[in-house]
Design a protein around this motif. Sequence first.
Motif, mmCIF file in Angstrom:
data_model
loop_
_atom_site.group_PDB
_atom_site.id
_atom_site.type_symbol
_atom_site.label_atom_id
_atom_site.label_comp_id
_atom_site.label_asym_id
_atom_site.label_seq_id
_atom_site.Cartn_x
_atom_site.Cartn_y
_atom_site.Cartn_z
ATOM 1 N N ASN A 52 -9.321 61.718 11.279
ATOM 2 C CA ASN A 52 -10.083 62.503 10.313
ATOM 3 C C ASN A 52 -9.528 62.335 8.904
ATOM 4 N N LYS B 220 -3.397 64.324 17.198
ATOM 5 C CA LYS B 220 -3.677 65.571 17.908
ATOM 6 C C LYS B 220 -4.914 66.226 17.292
ATOM 7 N N ASN B 221 -5.876 66.533 18.137
ATOM 8 C CA ASN B 221 -7.162 67.103 17.731
ATOM 9 C C ASN B 221 -7.907 66.212 16.737
ATOM 10 N N GLY B 222 -7.574 64.928 16.705
ATOM 11 C CA GLY B 222 -8.268 63.992 15.820
ATOM 12 C C GLY B 222 -7.840 64.061 14.369
ATOM 13 N N ASN B 223 -6.691 64.652 14.107
ATOM 14 C CA ASN B 223 -6.264 64.857 12.719
ATOM 15 C C ASN B 223 -6.005 63.555 11.965
#
Length: 79
Positions: free
Chosen positions: A55, A49-52
């Motif tokens: 990242n 979610k959101n690139g977590n």
Amino acid sequence: MIINFIQNYAKLIVAVPEDVVVTKEQIDENFVEITISVNSVDIGKLIGKNGNMINALKTIANGCKAKDGISYKIQVVTK
């Protein structure tokens, strides 16, 4: 070292761990491109979610840069 970690980490996250393939391509002496191939149903889980999730992997790769001086680029692709 980083390749094995990324492969084991990805296999823990995805639903189809046998489809995870991590490859490394040496671009030059200070730059490596890491490609994570996963099943199409798992790409969202690996990115997060959101690139977590991706990242977090990139942060770990940056930590390895401090140790060995090599920059890493991580890509996620589907099979």
